[in-house]
Scaffold this motif. Structure first.
Motif, PDB file in Angstrom:
ATOM      1  N   MET A 170       0.846  -1.199   0.000  1.00 28.77           N
ATOM      2  CA  MET A 170       0.000   0.000   0.000  1.00 28.77           C
ATOM      3  C   MET A 170       0.876   1.242   0.000  1.00 28.77           C
ATOM      4  O   MET A 170       1.812   1.333   0.781  1.00 28.77           O
TER       5      MET A 170
ATOM      6  N   THR B 103      -7.324   9.426   3.304  1.00 24.40           N
ATOM      7  CA  THR B 103      -6.140   9.549   4.136  1.00 24.40           C
ATOM      8  C   THR B 103      -5.422   8.215   4.171  1.00 24.40           C
ATOM      9  O   THR B 103      -6.049   7.168   4.190  1.00 24.40           O
ATOM     10  N   PRO B 104      -4.117   8.251   4.177  1.00 20.36           N
ATOM     11  CA  PRO B 104      -3.367   6.994   4.182  1.00 20.36           C
ATOM     12  C   PRO B 104      -3.571   6.234   5.484  1.00 20.36           C
ATOM     13  O   PRO B 104      -3.794   6.827   6.533  1.00 20.36           O
ATOM     14  N   THR B 105      -3.501   4.931   5.381  1.00 20.83           N
ATOM     15  CA  THR B 105      -3.762   4.096   6.543  1.00 20.83           C
ATOM     16  C   THR B 105      -2.597   4.126   7.510  1.00 20.83           C
ATOM     17  O   THR B 105      -2.754   4.323   8.698  1.00 20.83           O
ATOM     18  N   ARG B 106      -1.417   3.901   6.958  1.00 23.05           N
ATOM     19  CA  ARG B 106      -0.278   3.790   7.840  1.00 23.05           C
ATOM     20  C   ARG B 106       0.703   4.911   7.575  1.00 23.05           C
ATOM     21  O   ARG B 106       0.594   5.633   6.597  1.00 23.05           O
TER      22      ARG B 106
ATOM     23  N   VAL C 286       1.024   7.750   8.613  1.00 25.47           N
ATOM     24  CA  VAL C 286       0.516   8.978   9.217  1.00 25.47           C
ATOM     25  C   VAL C 286      -0.551   8.588  10.227  1.00 25.47           C
ATOM     26  O   VAL C 286      -1.551   7.996   9.860  1.00 25.47           O
ATOM     27  N   SER C 287      -0.330   8.866  11.480  1.00 27.38           N
ATOM     28  CA  SER C 287      -1.292   8.428  12.477  1.00 27.38           C
ATOM     29  C   SER C 287      -2.376   9.472  12.686  1.00 27.38           C
ATOM     30  O   SER C 287      -3.535   9.147  12.850  1.00 27.38           O
TER      31      SER C 287
ATOM     32  N   SER D  84     -10.207  -0.527   2.908  1.00 31.17           N
ATOM     33  CA  SER D  84      -9.061  -1.030   3.670  1.00 31.17           C
ATOM     34  C   SER D  84      -8.228   0.093   4.254  1.00 31.17           C
ATOM     35  O   SER D  84      -7.341  -0.139   5.055  1.00 31.17           O
ATOM     36  N   GLU D  85      -8.499   1.316   3.850  1.00 32.32           N
ATOM     37  CA  GLU D  85      -7.711   2.416   4.388  1.00 32.32           C
ATOM     38  C   GLU D  85      -8.257   2.945   5.699  1.00 32.32           C
ATOM     39  O   GLU D  85      -7.699   3.866   6.276  1.00 32.32           O
ATOM     40  N   HIS D  86      -9.342   2.373   6.143  1.00 28.82           N
ATOM     41  CA  HIS D  86      -9.935   2.850   7.383  1.00 28.82           C
ATOM     42  C   HIS D  86      -9.511   2.039   8.594  1.00 28.82           C
ATOM     43  O   HIS D  86     -10.164   2.068   9.634  1.00 28.82           O
ATOM     44  N   GLY D  87      -8.426   1.294   8.449  1.00 31.18           N
ATOM     45  CA  GLY D  87      -7.976   0.434   9.534  1.00 31.18           C
ATOM     46  C   GLY D  87      -7.582   1.179  10.790  1.00 31.18           C
ATOM     47  O   GLY D  87      -7.648   0.624  11.885  1.00 31.18           O
ATOM     48  N   ASN D  88      -7.207   2.442  10.661  1.00 31.41           N
ATOM     49  CA  ASN D  88      -6.762   3.152  11.862  1.00 31.41           C
ATOM     50  C   ASN D  88      -7.893   3.913  12.538  1.00 31.41           C
ATOM     51  O   ASN D  88      -7.670   4.777  13.369  1.00 31.41           O
TER      52      ASN D  88
ATOM     53  N   ASP E  11      -5.600   0.455  -4.352  1.00 35.25           N
ATOM     54  CA  ASP E  11      -4.451   0.730  -3.499  1.00 35.25           C
ATOM     55  C   ASP E  11      -3.613  -0.514  -3.214  1.00 35.25           C
ATOM     56  O   ASP E  11      -2.841  -0.543  -2.283  1.00 35.25           O
ATOM     57  N   LEU E  12      -3.785  -1.522  -4.016  1.00 30.94           N
ATOM     58  CA  LEU E  12      -2.949  -2.704  -3.826  1.00 30.94           C
ATOM     59  C   LEU E  12      -1.507  -2.383  -4.197  1.00 30.94           C
ATOM     60  O   LEU E  12      -1.262  -1.594  -5.100  1.00 30.94           O
ATOM     61  N   PRO E  13      -0.566  -2.990  -3.509  1.00 30.80           N
ATOM     62  CA  PRO E  13       0.830  -2.681  -3.825  1.00 30.80           C
ATOM     63  C   PRO E  13       1.177  -3.138  -5.239  1.00 30.80           C
ATOM     64  O   PRO E  13       0.637  -4.107  -5.715  1.00 30.80           O
TER      65      PRO E  13
END
Lengths: 322, 351, 367
Positions: free
Chosen positions: A1, A18-21, A23-24, B160-164, C365-367
């Motif tokens: 990702m 917003t990016p998942t990881r 950036v918290s 899947s980007e809502h994991g946080n 957004d897959l790598p």
């Protein structure tokens, strides 16, 4: 990702992703546009706390007192055990709080005393919280006979009169250098049951929640359920009870030192200062009023912070502000 | 998404053996008095002689009203509640005799989705942590955990980007999807769905029902679908078992059971459910039962439904009534095409 | 449908009612302009999902909203304005002319009094009768709503009764003073289906015995189909469609109504018929964007829908009105013409709680 997302505009309703990881913290403004709830629980609590004006003011006062005691002591040109030529001087620019009959600067002593009192109080809070939380969580989680026995023991400890027991045990320890530490241990040993009770009560209701059953269904061991799910979820009420404990510990230490079973000279504490000043109330009142004022300042501010925290953690406080 | 697909093709020999077999399950709870030791003052007969089987890839709907023992049954199936007697066999392993460690490993094979999606998610954990928890507990997918969780989220229709994010930031339907993703994480063979859509608004529950349907097709999952809502069950189940006061009163293929319900309780249950069609709804003949379910601490003798049974009250003579009082009707085939536990069973089309 | 819907005097007229609550996040606009007219003996079903404002509307009528609520518009009971009426004025109406039945009977019954006392108390509050007479009447009422052994049950405490019997006690209290309007807010939601059927019967009896008009609030389209003369569909605090029950179920003209009908699992349809969910979830009622609130979930939404909130306008016959720019195009359209049997959560995945148009799907957004 990928760690960043291209910002694309997709018409009026599009939101930037917003990016998942990596950036918290996420930009709040974007979230707010679409849901009212897009905030972490911590931020909600902080927000509600900040609404409690008295608590915020108290927090400012408390932080100021801590800075005064710990940072101030390193900057102030007198030390608490340093004799000055000014004997029994009233407050002046040279000695803002005055001096005592041996010429020691009272402000330096109050700084030192506040340090001691805070150290004891924070130690008590920390120790009582750790022990009480674990004890209460275990009792509440396992219930049954173990719970019954554990809580009867808690009841037993709570029947001990704190000051009396602390006085007797404190006298046994004697005048060893680390005596503030022993006072801390004694106070913690007598106050953890308060935390244990709070935690057990919360755990009893929490353990019936489905997410606990969900964890069990996933095959989680008891230790994981207790420390991974139950304990984090009781931190709200625990933090609130800790503020009460801190205030109570400061008062207990003051009381003990006042009757001569607490911190001993040459070290000093706020209680000891008040006690030493009792004969001087009419002649050199500053010796009494300054340490007394600090005790009140600390205890009051902690109590108000506790009030604010309680309101902030209380879920019934969420929606409507009347 | 191949990594979470199972090799459960319908033709495999596994399909012939039940994945779950429950035999004569009995669950009783003691009712304790107050006090330090608390004497047992009564017994709740929550589940009585319940037997059923679930085969790979199929859905068994377990329906009944509140207090009928369907939830207790589902917990006993998962080993979360100890059976008083009887057996729960998961792929021929008896849960009751399993040492704790084996049991923990077996948990990977069967998972549960709860009714209240908010209550079943730890509010202090992020969605990622919630879905990753089963992986952490069982120490699997250590290297590719992030990708795997993201994949699970997409599988259940979440971004899947809502994991946080935290559960409270999601809508009810999305929370339930999080719960489903967590249940799927260990690649189970059996999912116990305990009223998985009852707490959701209709427009949202439909999406979750469809999702469960798709997942079953794709992953070859077996479902034990516990619900009080017969109309939802009709949409998801291959076979249905109707419970009343701890006992299964009727069971059969879904279509067959709805077309020809033979137990008076099933008939009443089906006829009581409103149909969102004004003309049909107003023309329906209702089979009304009186009163409410008796307490499971003191169930009626013989047939447990007789106290509310319209047939017992209106159509049976004294001798027949005596039989209902004295003799517990077996769940057996009585010429209605499927097993039914009523001495005087009679298939009646209700719809 | 019954003729009551078109004849009969109007007992309750709600006009452009709005209710908002100040919260931390801003003003929650729970009700954004509800209007309806309730005629004598008529049953109006109000359907909507949680948060659609259907309950708040009724609480406003009963004057039961918290003080922080801001209410505008008009609620007239037989010509008397209720908005802004003092407590004392409301108390004269509440329980005598307008009765309310809540979802949870335990909250409306006092646990420390017998049910007989509570029914009698309701009678005594608005009638000049002796206690013995009130008690006799209480037994009668309990019997009417189908409480078994009413003569004995009258001395029971609420906790001794089952949920269904408790709800019937509440219905008995509601009908004690022959009200003109009964407002039933999800009266059977907490009950099992077989008991729900009994309670709906009791409600029907109460309505017929008293000759009251009834507002039946529920999320259950099946219950409304069997009970109501007219139906009001609410979404995001506003009525989006209103009409005779057959108009709503057989000739819906608002995509949301169509969506609701397509998403309900029906007992008369089997597994082979997939459900048709409405994607996304209802909008937050804080800072609601301009335009039709259903736009993000609507399969036929156009640019215009994002700009302009459609008013409730007459579709065909007089009583059938819908709030959609394209309601004329929806003649003869069935749910499966608009909605697909997807298992997705939102049309596009971009944000929890709120779908939006034109976002890339999660696959990107897959790598």
């Amino acid at each position: 990702m990928p760690s960043t997302q291209p910002e694309e505009d997709h018409g009026p309703r599009a939101v930037r992703v917003t990016p998942t990881r990596g950036v918290s913290a996420r930009p709040a403004g974007q979230d707010r546009e679409f849901t009212v709830e897009a905030r972490s629980q911590g931020r909600l609590i902080l927000r509600r706390f900040l609404r409690h004006k008295l608590a915020v003011a108290s927090l400012v006062v408390f932080v100021a007192v801590v800075l005064f005691a710990f940072a101030g002591a390193t900057l102030w040109h007198y030390s608490y055990d340093q004799l000055t030529p000014d004997i029994s001087a009233p407050p002046s620019l040279r000695h803002p709080f005055g001096t005592d009959s041996t010429g020691i600067d009272l402000m330096a002593m109050v700084m030192r005393g506040t340090q001691r009192s805070l150290e004891i109080a924070l130690f008590v809070a920390l120790a009582a919280t750790c022990v009480g939380t674990v004890y209460g969580a275990i009792a509440g989680y396992y219930r049954g006979v173990s719970d019954t026995l554990m809580m009867r023991f808690v009841d037993l400890v709570l029947t001990f009169p704190t000051i009396a027991v602390a006085a007797i045990l404190g006298a046994q320890v004697g005048t060893s250098a680390g005596s503030w530490f022993f006072i801390g241990i004694i106070l913690a040993a007598l106050t953890w049951p308060i935390v244990a009770r709070v935690v057990r009560g919360s755990v009893l209701s929490l353990r019936e929640k489905e997410f606990i059953e969900a964890a069990r269904a996933l095959g989680a061991r008891d230790r994981r359920i207790i420390f991974g799910h139950l304990v984090p979820n009781v931190m709200g009420p625990v933090i609130v009870s800790v503020t009460i404990l801190v205030a109570a510990a400061i008062l207990s230490e003051t009381g003990l030192s006042f009757i001569g079973f607490g911190v001993r000279p040459p070290d000093t504490s706020l209680g000891l200062l008040v006690s030493q000043a009792q004969t001087a109330v009419s002649t050199r009142p500053w010796l009494f009023y300054f340490p007394g004022a600090f005790i009140i300042l600390i205890v009051l501010s902690i109590n108000f912070i506790g009030d604010g925290l309680r309101d902030a953690f209380d879920p019934t406080q969420t929606r409507v502000r009347s | 998404m191949t990594s979470i697909d199972h090799d459960a093709t319908p033709g495999s020999p596994d399909a012939l053996r039940p994945i779950l077999s429950v035999q004569d399950l009995v669950v009783h709870f003691p009712v304790r008095g107050r006090g330090l030791l608390g004497r047992t003052t009564g017994t709740v007969h929550a589940v009585c002689d319940v037997s059923f089987e679930i085969y790979p890839g199929e859905t068994l709907g377990l329906v009944g009203e509140s207090g009928c023992g369907k939830s207790t049954t589902s917990r006993a199936v998962l080993g979360l509640r100890r059976a008083t007697s009887g057996q729960v066999l998961f792929e021929d392993q008896d849960l009751a005799n399993l040492p704790p460690d084996r049991m923990r490993r077996l948990r990977r094979q069967m998972q549960i989705v709860f009714q209240d999606p908010m209550a079943s998610l730890d509010p202090r954990l992020t969605v990622y942590e919630i879905i990753a928890e089963p992986l952490r507990i069982h120490g699997v997918h250590k290297e590719d955990r992030h990708q795997y969780v993201a994949e699970l989220m997409r599988t259940v229709g979440l971004n899947s980007e809502h994991g946080n994010r935290y559960p409270h930031e999601f809508s009810g339907g999305q929370r339930q999807r999080i719960g489903i993703a967590r249940a799927l994480a260990l690649e189970p063979k059996l999912l116990v769905l305990d009223e998985p859509v009852s707490a959701l608004d209709v427009s949202i529950q439909a999406g979750v029902v469809n999702l469960l349907d798709d997942l079953q097709r794709r992953l070859g999952l077996a479902y034990l679908f516990v619900a009080h809502d017969l109309s939802v069950v009709r949409h998801v189940a291959d076979r249905v078992a109707v419970m009343y006061l701890g006992r299964i009163v009727e069971t059969g293929e879904c279509e067959e059971l709805f077309a020809n319900p033979a137990h008076p309780y099933t008939q009443a249950l089906i006829s009581a459910i409103p149909i969102p069609d004004p003309r049909k709804e107003r023309e329906r003949r209702r089979i009304v039962v009186s009163g409410e379910m008796p307490s499971p601490t003191d169930p009626p003798s013989g047939c447990r439904f007789r106290t509310r049974c319209p047939m017992f009250a209106d159509r049976l003579d004294d001798a027949q009534q005596a039989r209902c009082r004295q003799e517990t009707p077996e769940l057996a085939e009585r010429g209605q095409g499927h097993p039914v536990a009523c001495h005087f069973a009679e298939a009646v089309p209700v719809l | 449908m019954s003729t009551a819907a078109t004849t009969g005097e109007e007992v309750l007229v709600v006009e452009d009612l709005t209710v908002s609550f100040p919260t931390d996040d801003g003003l929650v606009q729970a009700v954004r302009g509800v209007s309806y007219r309730l005629r004598e003996r008529e049953i109006l079903g109000i359907v909507g999902e949680s948060g659609s404002g259907k309950s708040v509307t009724s609480m406003a009528i009963m004057g039961l909203l918290p003080r922080s609520a801001r209410i505008t518009g008009s609620i007239r009971f037989r010509g008397q304005e209720l908005v802004g009426l003092r407590e004392s004025g409301l108390n004269k109406l509440r329980g005598s002319k307008i009765a309310m039945i809540f979802q949870d009977p335990m909250t409306s019954l006092n646990p420390v009094h017998t049910v007989g006392y509570q029914v009698a108390e309701a009678i005594l509050a608005h009638n000049d009768v002796s206690k013995a007479q009130a008690r006799r009447r209480a037994v009668e009422l309990l019997d009417t709503v189908g409480v078994p052994n009413a003569g004995q049950r009258v001395d029971s405490y609420p906790y001794e009764l089952s949920g269904g019997v408790r709800q019937r006690v509440v219905i008995a209290i509601a009908m004690a003073n022959k009200p003109d309007v009964i407002i039933a807010d999800e009266p059977t939601t907490a009950l099992d289906v077989t008991v729900q059927a009994q309670v709906l019967d009791a409600l029907r009896t109460a309505q017929q015995e008293t000759g009251a008009a009834m507002v039946l609030i529920t999320h259950d389209l099946g219950v409304v189909a069997g009970q109501a003369d007219r139906v009001l569909v609410m979404y995001a605090g506003k009525p989006v469609e209103i009409g005779d029950v057959e108009d709503i179920y057989y000739r819906p003209r608002m995509p949301y109504t169509l969506g609701l009908l397509g998403s309900v699992p029906r007992l008369d349809a089997s597994r082979s018929q997939r459900l048709l969910p409405i994607l996304g979830s209802p909008p937050s009622l804080v800072n609601l964007p301009a335009g039709c609130p259903f736009t993000p979930r609507c399969p036929i939404a156009q640019d215009r829908c994002e700009r302009e909130e459609p008013p409730l306008v007459t579709v065909t016959s007089h009583p059938h009105r819908a709030a959609c720019h394209f309601s004329q195009d929806l003649a003869g359209v069935r749910p499966h013409d608009l909605f697909t049997s997807t298992s997705a959560d939102a049309r596009t995945e971009d944000h929890p709680g709120r779908p939006s148009a034109g976002e890339p799907t999660g696959e990107g957004d897959l790598p």
